[in-house]
Design a protein around this motif. Structure first.
Motif, PDB file in Angstrom:
ATOM      1  N   ARG A 195       1.154  -1.373   0.447  1.00 28.49           N
ATOM      2  CA  ARG A 195       0.053   0.142   0.271  1.00 28.49           C
ATOM      3  C   ARG A 195       1.153   1.064  -0.590  1.00 28.49           C
ATOM      4  NH1 ARG A 195      -4.917  -1.633   0.407  1.00 28.49           N
ATOM      5  NH2 ARG A 195      -5.579  -3.424   2.059  1.00 28.49           N
ATOM      6  N   ARG A 196       2.264   1.076   0.350  1.00 31.30           N
ATOM      7  CA  ARG A 196       3.130   2.847   0.846  1.00 31.30           C
ATOM      8  C   ARG A 196       3.490   2.347  -0.685  1.00 31.30           C
ATOM      9  NH1 ARG A 196       8.392   2.963   4.097  1.00 31.30           N
ATOM     10  NH2 ARG A 196       8.925   5.037   3.088  1.00 31.30           N
ATOM     11  N   MET A 197       4.307   1.626  -1.487  1.00 27.97           N
ATOM     12  CA  MET A 197       4.242   1.719  -2.385  1.00 27.97           C
ATOM     13  C   MET A 197       3.692   1.632  -3.505  1.00 27.97           C
ATOM     14  SD  MET A 197       6.970  -1.542  -2.859  1.00 27.97           S
ATOM     15  CE  MET A 197       6.390  -2.974  -2.257  1.00 27.97           C
ATOM     16  N   ALA A 198       2.050   1.650  -3.705  1.00 30.41           N
ATOM     17  CA  ALA A 198       0.964   2.187  -4.371  1.00 30.41           C
ATOM     18  C   ALA A 198       0.816   3.467  -4.483  1.00 30.41           C
ATOM     19  CB  ALA A 198      -0.116   1.378  -3.704  1.00 30.41           C
ATOM     20  N   GLU A 199       1.056   4.545  -3.111  1.00 37.28           N
ATOM     21  CA  GLU A 199       1.806   5.732  -2.957  1.00 37.28           C
ATOM     22  C   GLU A 199       2.090   6.657  -4.339  1.00 37.28           C
ATOM     23  OE1 GLU A 199       1.252   6.149   0.438  1.00 37.28           O
ATOM     24  OE2 GLU A 199      -0.833   6.061   0.888  1.00 37.28           O
ATOM     25  N   LEU A 200       3.443   5.967  -4.496  1.00 38.58           N
ATOM     26  CA  LEU A 200       4.036   6.013  -5.140  1.00 38.58           C
ATOM     27  C   LEU A 200       3.937   5.925  -6.472  1.00 38.58           C
ATOM     28  CD1 LEU A 200       7.440   4.137  -3.985  1.00 38.58           C
ATOM     29  CD2 LEU A 200       6.476   6.201  -2.551  1.00 38.58           C
ATOM     30  N   GLU A 201       4.853   6.961  -7.043  1.00 40.39           N
ATOM     31  CA  GLU A 201       4.213   7.764  -8.983  1.00 40.39           C
ATOM     32  C   GLU A 201       5.856   7.102  -9.294  1.00 40.39           C
ATOM     33  OE1 GLU A 201       2.371   9.094  -9.811  1.00 40.39           O
ATOM     34  OE2 GLU A 201       1.064   9.911  -8.416  1.00 40.39           O
ATOM     35  N   PHE A 202       5.405   5.555 -10.408  1.00 43.28           N
ATOM     36  CA  PHE A 202       6.280   4.946 -11.284  1.00 43.28           C
ATOM     37  C   PHE A 202       5.537   4.498 -12.649  1.00 43.28           C
ATOM     38  CE2 PHE A 202       4.658   2.582  -7.506  1.00 43.28           C
ATOM     39  CZ  PHE A 202       4.810   1.223  -8.095  1.00 43.28           C
ATOM     40  N   ASP A 203       6.137   4.979 -13.685  1.00 44.77           N
ATOM     41  CA  ASP A 203       5.669   4.245 -14.665  1.00 44.77           C
ATOM     42  C   ASP A 203       6.346   2.421 -15.150  1.00 44.77           C
ATOM     43  OD1 ASP A 203       3.914   5.081 -17.258  1.00 44.77           O
ATOM     44  OD2 ASP A 203       6.333   5.179 -18.152  1.00 44.77           O
ATOM     45  N   ILE A 204       7.746   2.567 -14.297  1.00 46.37           N
ATOM     46  CA  ILE A 204       8.237   1.030 -14.190  1.00 46.37           C
ATOM     47  C   ILE A 204       8.183   0.463 -13.194  1.00 46.37           C
ATOM     48  CG2 ILE A 204       9.737   0.079 -15.692  1.00 46.37           C
ATOM     49  CD1 ILE A 204      10.774   2.282 -17.019  1.00 46.37           C
ATOM     50  N   LEU A 205       7.756  -0.592 -13.140  1.00 45.91           N
ATOM     51  CA  LEU A 205       8.387  -1.776 -11.867  1.00 45.91           C
ATOM     52  C   LEU A 205       9.343  -2.708 -12.034  1.00 45.91           C
ATOM     53  CD1 LEU A 205       7.039  -2.543  -9.364  1.00 45.91           C
ATOM     54  CD2 LEU A 205       5.636  -3.668  -9.980  1.00 45.91           C
ATOM     55  N   CYS A 206       9.586  -2.722 -11.786  1.00 44.69           N
ATOM     56  CA  CYS A 206      10.778  -4.262 -11.969  1.00 44.69           C
ATOM     57  C   CYS A 206      11.458  -4.900 -10.497  1.00 44.69           C
ATOM     58  CB  CYS A 206      12.579  -3.668 -12.115  1.00 44.69           C
ATOM     59  SG  CYS A 206      12.806  -2.428 -13.105  1.00 44.69           S
ATOM     60  N   PRO A 207      10.452  -5.911 -11.357  1.00 45.26           N
ATOM     61  CA  PRO A 207      10.357  -6.559  -9.522  1.00 45.26           C
ATOM     62  C   PRO A 207      11.085  -8.478  -9.156  1.00 45.26           C
ATOM     63  CG  PRO A 207       9.197  -7.790 -11.774  1.00 45.26           C
ATOM     64  CD  PRO A 207       9.521  -6.408 -11.644  1.00 45.26           C
ATOM     65  N   GLY A 208      11.653  -8.490  -8.614  1.00 41.81           N
ATOM     66  CA  GLY A 208      12.295  -9.755  -8.516  1.00 41.81           C
ATOM     67  C   GLY A 208      12.413 -10.975  -8.993  1.00 41.81           C
ATOM     68  N   HIS A 209      10.611 -10.844  -9.260  1.00 43.56           N
ATOM     69  CA  HIS A 209      10.301 -11.967 -10.450  1.00 43.56           C
ATOM     70  C   HIS A 209       9.671 -12.062 -11.523  1.00 43.56           C
ATOM     71  CE1 HIS A 209      12.322 -15.129  -7.915  1.00 43.56           C
ATOM     72  NE2 HIS A 209      12.072 -13.986  -6.766  1.00 43.56           N
ATOM     73  N   GLY A 210       9.422 -12.610 -12.970  1.00 45.24           N
ATOM     74  CA  GLY A 210       8.918 -12.000 -13.944  1.00 45.24           C
ATOM     75  C   GLY A 210       8.857 -10.952 -14.499  1.00 45.24           C
ATOM     76  N   ALA A 211       8.498 -10.614 -15.702  1.00 47.56           N
ATOM     77  CA  ALA A 211       9.196  -9.527 -16.739  1.00 47.56           C
ATOM     78  C   ALA A 211       9.265  -8.137 -15.924  1.00 47.56           C
ATOM     79  CB  ALA A 211       8.559  -9.353 -17.829  1.00 47.56           C
ATOM     80  N   PRO A 212       9.644  -6.944 -16.173  1.00 52.19           N
ATOM     81  CA  PRO A 212       9.036  -6.027 -15.507  1.00 52.19           C
ATOM     82  C   PRO A 212       7.990  -5.746 -16.398  1.00 52.19           C
ATOM     83  CG  PRO A 212      11.563  -6.029 -16.270  1.00 52.19           C
ATOM     84  CD  PRO A 212      10.989  -6.960 -16.902  1.00 52.19           C
ATOM     85  N   VAL A 214       6.328  -2.079 -17.917  1.00 53.10           N
ATOM     86  CA  VAL A 214       6.275  -0.658 -19.199  1.00 53.10           C
ATOM     87  C   VAL A 214       5.204   0.073 -18.686  1.00 53.10           C
ATOM     88  CG1 VAL A 214       8.057   0.460 -20.845  1.00 53.10           C
ATOM     89  CG2 VAL A 214       8.896  -1.639 -19.026  1.00 53.10           C
ATOM     90  N   GLY A 215       5.709   0.975 -18.704  1.00 57.97           N
ATOM     91  CA  GLY A 215       3.596   1.652 -18.774  1.00 57.97           C
ATOM     92  C   GLY A 215       2.977   1.544 -18.354  1.00 57.97           C
ATOM     93  N   GLY A 216       2.651   2.532 -17.353  1.00 61.13           N
ATOM     94  CA  GLY A 216       1.182   2.172 -16.518  1.00 61.13           C
ATOM     95  C   GLY A 216       1.558   1.832 -15.075  1.00 61.13           C
ATOM     96  N   ALA A 217       3.586   1.830 -14.483  1.00 60.76           N
ATOM     97  CA  ALA A 217       2.946   0.122 -13.303  1.00 60.76           C
ATOM     98  C   ALA A 217       2.228   0.693 -12.215  1.00 60.76           C
ATOM     99  CB  ALA A 217       4.840   0.068 -13.509  1.00 60.76           C
ATOM    100  N   ASP A 218       2.070   2.230 -11.602  1.00 63.61           N
ATOM    101  CA  ASP A 218       1.841   2.021 -10.595  1.00 63.61           C
ATOM    102  C   ASP A 218       0.371   2.251 -10.534  1.00 63.61           C
ATOM    103  OD1 ASP A 218       1.405   4.819 -12.182  1.00 63.61           O
ATOM    104  OD2 ASP A 218       2.072   6.026 -11.053  1.00 63.61           O
ATOM    105  N   GLU A 219      -0.619   2.170 -11.367  1.00 58.44           N
ATOM    106  CA  GLU A 219      -2.205   2.260 -11.967  1.00 58.44           C
ATOM    107  C   GLU A 219      -2.268   0.737 -11.871  1.00 58.44           C
ATOM    108  OE1 GLU A 219      -4.576   4.266 -10.925  1.00 58.44           O
ATOM    109  OE2 GLU A 219      -3.074   6.418 -11.704  1.00 58.44           O
ATOM    110  N   ARG A 220      -1.609   0.114 -12.438  1.00 54.88           N
ATOM    111  CA  ARG A 220      -1.572  -1.304 -11.919  1.00 54.88           C
ATOM    112  C   ARG A 220      -1.330  -1.600 -10.267  1.00 54.88           C
ATOM    113  NH1 ARG A 220       0.619  -4.891 -16.782  1.00 54.88           N
ATOM    114  NH2 ARG A 220      -0.384  -6.820 -15.281  1.00 54.88           N
ATOM    115  N   VAL A 221      -0.507  -1.405  -9.847  1.00 58.84           N
ATOM    116  CA  VAL A 221      -0.238  -1.893  -9.271  1.00 58.84           C
ATOM    117  C   VAL A 221      -1.473  -1.254  -7.863  1.00 58.84           C
ATOM    118  CG1 VAL A 221       1.587  -1.246  -6.692  1.00 58.84           C
ATOM    119  CG2 VAL A 221       2.177  -1.786  -8.711  1.00 58.84           C
TER     120      VAL A 221
END
Length: 229
Positions: A195-212, A214-221
C-alpha cells in the motif's frame, strides 16, 4: 535486456532478476543464485564494460535467490554491498536465514537441504535505511518494505519514473500480487508495504521475479491493491 537507457535486466539469470544500473560506475541490484556470478560478469562484458567498475551491489532482501552470488562478485570486483540492517545479519551470516513460514515448505526445505546450494556469507559495507538517498540514475530513495523479510527494501527513482521492488510485489504469470505466502514472514506487514509503494509515482516496475512492467505500472499496482480489500 535494456529496459530504459542505463537500466538493464541481466539475461539468463537463475533465481531472481538482477538489474544493472549504468553510470560513471556500475551498480547491481540483487545477484541471483550462488552460481549466477559468471552470468552477471559475462553480461557486463557483453556491454563492452569492465566488471571492475562494478562499485555497488544493492541487496533487496536476504533470500538465497537474491543474495546467492554477492560474495563471489565482491571478491572479483571489490564492489561494496548495501542492504538494510534488519536483513544484514542474515546476509553476513551472523544469524541463520529465516525459515519458510509454511509448515509444508519448511518440511520440503528440510527434505531438500542436502541438495540445496547455500549462500556464502558476505559482509555489508553500507547499511541503508528508509528514505535514504542514493546517487543512482539521477537519484534513488530507499523504501523500507518489510513483510516478505524484515529488512526488505525497494528503490524509487522519481526522475526516471521507476520502482525496483525485489519480492515486495510479486509478478508471475502476468499477474501482480503480494509476495509468496510460504516465504513471507508477516503478510499483514507485506500488504501494508505494498500500500505504501502504491502511493508512489512510477511508470516502470522492476520486480524480483517476472518481466518488468513498462507503462502505467503504478496504476496497475493500485488496481491490485484495491483488489486486496
Amino acid at each position: 535486456m535494456e529496459i530504459i537507457p542505463r537500466l538493464h535486466r541481466i539475461s539468463g539469470m537463475r533465481g531472481a532478476n538482477a538489474y544493472l544500473l549504468l553510470g560513471s560506475s556500475l551498480t547491481l541490484v540483487d545477484t541471483g543464485m550462488p552460481d549466477s556470478y559468471e552470468t552477471i560478469l559475462a553480461y557486463i562484458d557483453s556491454l563492452g564494460l569492465d566488471a571492475r567498475s562494478l562499485d555497488r551491489i544493492v541487496i533487496t532482501h536476504h533470500h538465497l535467490d537474491h543474495v546467492g552470488s554477492a560474495a563471489a562478485l565482491k571478491r572479483r570486483t571489490s564492489a561494496r554491498v548495501l542492504a538494510h540492517p534488519d536483513d544484514a545479519v542474515f546476509i553476513s551470516g551472523e544469524q541463520a536465514p529465516l525459515p519458510p513460514q509454511s509448515p509444508v515448505m519448511r518440511f520440503l526445505f528440510w527434505l531438500m537441504a542436502p541438495l540445496m546450494p547455500s549462500a556464502e556469507p558476505v559482509s555489508i559495507d553500507l547499511a541503508v535505511r528508509d528514505n535514504e538517498h542514493l546517487d543512482l540514475l539521477g537519484g534513488a530513495t530507499v523504501v523500507h518494505v518489510p513483510g516478505h523479510s524484515p529488512g526488505a527494501i525497494a528503490l524509487h527513482f522519481p526522475s526516471e519514473g521507476l520502482l525496483i521492488c525485489g519480492d515486495a510485489i510479486d509478478h508471475r504469470r502476468g499477474r501482480l500480487g503480494p509476495p509468496p505466502k510460504g516465504f513471507t514472514m508477516d503478510m499483514g506487514q507485506a500488504i501494508a508495504s505494498i500500500r505504501r509503494m502504491a502511493e508512489l509515482e512510477f511508470d516502470i516496475l522492476c520486480p524480483g521475479h517476472g518481466a518488468p512492467l513498462v507503462g502505467g505500472a503504478d496504476e496497475r499496482v493500485r488496481a491490485m491493491v484495491r483488489g486486496l480489500g
